[in-house]
Scaffold this motif. Structure first.
Motif, PDB file in Angstrom:
ATOM      1  N   ALA A  32       7.976  25.398 -10.393  1.00 50.31           N
ATOM      2  CA  ALA A  32       9.258  25.171 -11.194  1.00 50.31           C
ATOM      3  C   ALA A  32       9.548  26.867 -10.688  1.00 50.31           C
ATOM      4  CB  ALA A  32       8.090  25.708 -12.320  1.00 50.31           C
ATOM      5  N   ALA A  33       8.621  27.483  -9.882  1.00 54.18           N
ATOM      6  CA  ALA A  33       9.969  28.891  -9.059  1.00 54.18           C
ATOM      7  C   ALA A  33      10.756  28.679  -8.647  1.00 54.18           C
ATOM      8  CB  ALA A  33       8.205  29.685  -9.060  1.00 54.18           C
ATOM      9  N   ALA A  34       9.784  27.843  -7.685  1.00 57.03           N
ATOM     10  CA  ALA A  34      10.754  27.157  -6.090  1.00 57.03           C
ATOM     11  C   ALA A  34      12.455  26.163  -6.480  1.00 57.03           C
ATOM     12  CB  ALA A  34      10.184  26.025  -5.073  1.00 57.03           C
ATOM     13  N   TYR A  35      11.912  25.810  -7.494  1.00 57.70           N
ATOM     14  CA  TYR A  35      13.061  24.823  -8.244  1.00 57.70           C
ATOM     15  C   TYR A  35      14.426  25.679  -8.691  1.00 57.70           C
ATOM     16  CZ  TYR A  35      11.433  20.563  -7.581  1.00 57.70           C
ATOM     17  OH  TYR A  35      11.146  19.335  -6.301  1.00 57.70           O
ATOM     18  N   LEU A  36      13.025  26.776  -9.726  1.00 59.91           N
ATOM     19  CA  LEU A  36      14.672  27.296 -10.469  1.00 59.91           C
ATOM     20  C   LEU A  36      15.101  28.512 -10.146  1.00 59.91           C
ATOM     21  CD1 LEU A  36      11.527  28.907 -13.552  1.00 59.91           C
ATOM     22  CD2 LEU A  36      14.042  27.352 -13.904  1.00 59.91           C
ATOM     23  N   SER A  37      14.160  28.710  -8.182  1.00 59.44           N
ATOM     24  CA  SER A  37      15.383  29.187  -7.467  1.00 59.44           C
ATOM     25  C   SER A  37      16.214  29.425  -7.207  1.00 59.44           C
ATOM     26  CB  SER A  37      13.790  29.905  -6.565  1.00 59.44           C
ATOM     27  OG  SER A  37      13.571  31.130  -7.207  1.00 59.44           O
ATOM     28  N   HIS A 117      -7.585  26.321  -1.682  1.00 61.65           N
ATOM     29  CA  HIS A 117      -6.978  27.179  -0.804  1.00 61.65           C
ATOM     30  C   HIS A 117      -6.164  27.263  -0.090  1.00 61.65           C
ATOM     31  CE1 HIS A 117      -8.762  30.135   2.614  1.00 61.65           C
ATOM     32  NE2 HIS A 117      -8.862  31.057   1.503  1.00 61.65           N
ATOM     33  N   ASP A 118      -5.978  26.912   0.594  1.00 63.52           N
ATOM     34  CA  ASP A 118      -4.303  26.503   1.697  1.00 63.52           C
ATOM     35  C   ASP A 118      -3.047  26.339   0.874  1.00 63.52           C
ATOM     36  OD1 ASP A 118      -6.171  26.997   3.736  1.00 63.52           O
ATOM     37  OD2 ASP A 118      -6.094  25.158   4.441  1.00 63.52           O
ATOM     38  N   LEU A 119      -3.586  25.619  -0.203  1.00 63.23           N
ATOM     39  CA  LEU A 119      -2.059  24.765  -0.364  1.00 63.23           C
ATOM     40  C   LEU A 119      -1.417  25.355  -1.775  1.00 63.23           C
ATOM     41  CD1 LEU A 119      -0.811  21.677  -1.678  1.00 63.23           C
ATOM     42  CD2 LEU A 119      -2.076  21.973  -3.431  1.00 63.23           C
ATOM     43  N   ASP A 120      -2.376  26.349  -1.947  1.00 63.53           N
ATOM     44  CA  ASP A 120      -1.582  26.903  -3.816  1.00 63.53           C
ATOM     45  C   ASP A 120      -0.991  28.379  -3.019  1.00 63.53           C
ATOM     46  OD1 ASP A 120      -3.111  25.225  -5.062  1.00 63.53           O
ATOM     47  OD2 ASP A 120      -3.753  26.666  -6.657  1.00 63.53           O
ATOM     48  N   GLU A 121      -1.085  28.374  -1.586  1.00 66.15           N
ATOM     49  CA  GLU A 121      -0.303  29.560  -1.294  1.00 66.15           C
ATOM     50  C   GLU A 121       0.804  29.055  -0.143  1.00 66.15           C
ATOM     51  OE1 GLU A 121      -1.121  33.416   1.268  1.00 66.15           O
ATOM     52  OE2 GLU A 121      -2.276  31.798   2.035  1.00 66.15           O
ATOM     53  N   ILE A 122       0.841  28.074   0.531  1.00 64.26           N
ATOM     54  CA  ILE A 122       1.571  26.981   1.200  1.00 64.26           C
ATOM     55  C   ILE A 122       2.829  27.312  -0.060  1.00 64.26           C
ATOM     56  CG2 ILE A 122       2.406  25.355   1.933  1.00 64.26           C
ATOM     57  CD1 ILE A 122       0.103  25.180   3.630  1.00 64.26           C
ATOM     58  N   LEU A 123       2.287  26.355  -1.173  1.00 66.36           N
ATOM     59  CA  LEU A 123       3.933  25.976  -2.401  1.00 66.36           C
ATOM     60  C   LEU A 123       4.108  27.450  -2.748  1.00 66.36           C
ATOM     61  CD1 LEU A 123       1.732  23.179  -4.149  1.00 66.36           C
ATOM     62  CD2 LEU A 123       4.237  23.226  -2.890  1.00 66.36           C
ATOM     63  N   ALA A 124       3.307  29.124  -3.116  1.00 65.07           N
ATOM     64  CA  ALA A 124       3.529  30.045  -3.937  1.00 65.07           C
ATOM     65  C   ALA A 124       5.095  30.534  -2.656  1.00 65.07           C
ATOM     66  CB  ALA A 124       2.796  30.360  -3.575  1.00 65.07           C
ATOM     67  N   THR A 129      10.674  31.696  -0.244  1.00 68.83           N
ATOM     68  CA  THR A 129      11.493  31.278   0.904  1.00 68.83           C
ATOM     69  C   THR A 129      12.751  30.931  -0.280  1.00 68.83           C
ATOM     70  OG1 THR A 129      11.050  28.726   1.024  1.00 68.83           O
ATOM     71  CG2 THR A 129      10.327  30.714   2.410  1.00 68.83           C
ATOM     72  N   ARG A 130      12.246  30.349  -1.128  1.00 70.33           N
ATOM     73  CA  ARG A 130      13.426  29.872  -1.684  1.00 70.33           C
ATOM     74  C   ARG A 130      14.186  30.856  -2.922  1.00 70.33           C
ATOM     75  NH1 ARG A 130      14.199  24.385  -3.347  1.00 70.33           N
ATOM     76  NH2 ARG A 130      13.037  22.959  -1.557  1.00 70.33           N
ATOM     77  N   GLY A 131      13.373  32.184  -2.590  1.00 67.43           N
ATOM     78  CA  GLY A 131      13.907  33.395  -3.584  1.00 67.43           C
ATOM     79  C   GLY A 131      13.506  33.637  -4.870  1.00 67.43           C
ATOM     80  N   ALA A 132      12.029  32.817  -5.079  1.00 68.45           N
ATOM     81  CA  ALA A 132      11.257  33.902  -5.969  1.00 68.45           C
ATOM     82  C   ALA A 132      10.291  35.111  -5.632  1.00 68.45           C
ATOM     83  CB  ALA A 132      10.187  32.471  -6.546  1.00 68.45           C
ATOM     84  N   ARG A 133      10.078  35.915  -6.884  1.00 66.08           N
ATOM     85  CA  ARG A 133       9.887  37.333  -6.398  1.00 66.08           C
ATOM     86  C   ARG A 133       8.379  37.061  -6.337  1.00 66.08           C
ATOM     87  NH1 ARG A 133      12.076  41.450 -10.031  1.00 66.08           N
ATOM     88  NH2 ARG A 133      13.141  39.764 -11.107  1.00 66.08           N
ATOM     89  N   LEU A 134       7.596  36.411  -5.571  1.00 66.48           N
ATOM     90  CA  LEU A 134       5.996  36.537  -6.008  1.00 66.48           C
ATOM     91  C   LEU A 134       4.960  37.814  -6.542  1.00 66.48           C
ATOM     92  CD1 LEU A 134       3.151  34.748  -6.133  1.00 66.48           C
ATOM     93  CD2 LEU A 134       3.100  34.875  -3.825  1.00 66.48           C
TER      94      LEU A 134
END
Length: 444
Positions: A32-37, A117-124, A129-134
């Protein structure tokens, strides 16, 4: 970024604002964050833990989930640690059947395995990179409500690297909030959306094992799980459970081994599911090398919320995504694809809503999220509810294994149904039948 002084929350000196707040950086929240950004919105993605972090899951991604990764633009090269799968190997009733993933215009003909362990960090990180502030280590505690009772922000505890509260509290404000905070979903409960008791639930337990078969190209599904009964005390023998055991080769020297069981069985909750798993593992072929010596870490468990078990999916400024909205597939226990899909739909609706000229128009568009999700998955989930009820009866489960597995053409159809992989438009007769059933079945 705009920062204003907080009057309502005196513990925090400042309030940080954004167009949209997404609570939870799992697959649904990160998508959601990636698409919104990408739509040009200012997005805050709040994660209570710090990456990398673990999540109880089978780690297997069907072609439906792979489609979402491709749409999101996430690189999935095998050289980067993704283990590619050809299909599913099914075992039960003395039968062994290998079925390749169906390839069609809608879905690729392969799956993937990647640890959470890997997947969630990759997606976050991809969302960043799309502009979201994590922001990591932000444990959201409660919503901030405006005068209408709509959510307009959240309050949170700041967590330290050790996972403990630091004592600092923060407040965030936005026009819309997305709850992607998992099965327990504190935000959903605070906004009067408890779990529905007319929806199936599941429980999953899993552990990792070292194995020489870590690069096997097939996911493995065992359809006969027996729980030990106690004749003397409870008047019953061993019970065939509604669910399956899995072996998902990770490709890194290990396999994710676990089981998922539905709550539709009369005996649900009366057995030690870790014991069920240990007994099942003891029957594994020696070439898997599963043993106490090769087990990495303890057997851990988690709940599987299914079939939109929290509703409405939108109300008063809050959209529910993934497990927060109970979107696990009741046919196979998959939740990653559905979480990412809901994140994509949520972003499309929010982006459209926030450009509307009046609050009333914005609210009307936000309410369309529920309809969009039910159009996508509602009828399918209703079919899944009936399926879950049926296999909760041991005699039905036994007959299904005995008479279904020997029929390869039937099992190909069932694989497409259970992984929700029909071609969306056109396709063969099986695709059209599955799509027609899903459309004709009422979403609830």
């Amino acid at each position: 970024m705009k920062v204003v002084t907080s009057e309502a929350y005196s513990v925090s000196e400042q309030v940080e604002t954004a167009d949209v707040i997404v609570v939870g950086a799992g697959p649904g929240g990160a998508s959601a964050a990636a698409y919104l950004s990408a739509h040009g919105l200012d997005v805050l993605l709040l994660e209570k833990s710090s990456f990398p972090r673990d999540k109880i899951c089978g780690d297997g991604l069907t072609p439906r989930a792979v489609r979402e990764l491709i749409s999101l633009g996430v690189p999935i090269d095998e050289a980067d640690g993704w283990h590619r799968t050809r299909g599913l190997r099914i075992l039960g009733g003395g039968m062994r059947l290998e079925l390749d993933w169906p390839a069609n215009e809608t879905f690729p003909g392969f799956g993937l395995v990647r640890t959470r362990h890997d997947l969630d960090e990759i997606l976050a990180r991809h969302a960043v990179t799309r502009g979201a502030r994590l922001l990591e280590g932000i444990n959201v505690q409660e919503p901030v409500l405006d005068g209408r009772g709509h959510i307009c922000g959240v309050r949170a505890k700041v967590m330290g690297p050790d996972g403990r509260p630091t004592g600092e509290r923060r407040e965030f404000r936005s026009r819309v909030v997305v709850a992607a905070d998992g099965n327990s979903s504190r935000l959903s409960l605070a906004m009067d959306r408890p779990k529905r008791d007319d929806r199936p639930m599941g429980v999953a337990v899993r552990a990792y094992f070292e194995t020489p078969r870590h690069a096997d190209p097939y996911l493995e599904s065992w359809l006969e799980l027996w729980a030990r009964g106690d004749d003397a005390e409870k008047g019953r023998g061993d019970v065939l459970m509604p669910g399956y055991g899995w072996i998902f080769p990770v490709g890194d020297g290990t396999a994710n081994v676990g089981l998922g069981i539905l709550d539709t069985a009369e005996e649900f909750g009366t057995f030690d599911y870790r014991d069920v798993m240990r007994r099942w593992i003891a029957t594994m072929p020696e070439d898997w090398t599963f043993s106490e010596e090769t087990q990495q870490g303890p057997i851990r468990g988690a709940a599987l919320p299914m079939c939109f078990n929290r509703q409405p999916l939108y109300d008063r400024g809050l959209l529910l995504v993934g497990d927060a909205g109970g979107m696990v597939n009741p046919f196979n226990g998959e939740g990653i694809a559905e979480a990412m899909e809901s994140g994509r739909h949520a972003a499309e609706v929010i982006a459209s809503a926030l450009v509307r000229p009046t609050p009333a128009e914005t609210e009307a568009v936000l309410h369309s999220y529920t309809a969009a999700m039910k159009a996508s998955l509602g009828g399918y989930y209703t079919l899944g509810r009936h399926f879950a009820t049926l296999i909760g009866k041991p005699e039905v489960m036994r007959l299904a294994v005995r008479y279904g597995l020997p029929r390869r053409s039937l099992m190909r159809l069932l694989l497409k149904i259970m992984a929700n992989l029909p071609q969306e438009r056109g396709g063969g007769m099986d695709d059209r039948v599955i799509n027609a059933l899903s459309r004709m079945t009422p979403a609830a």
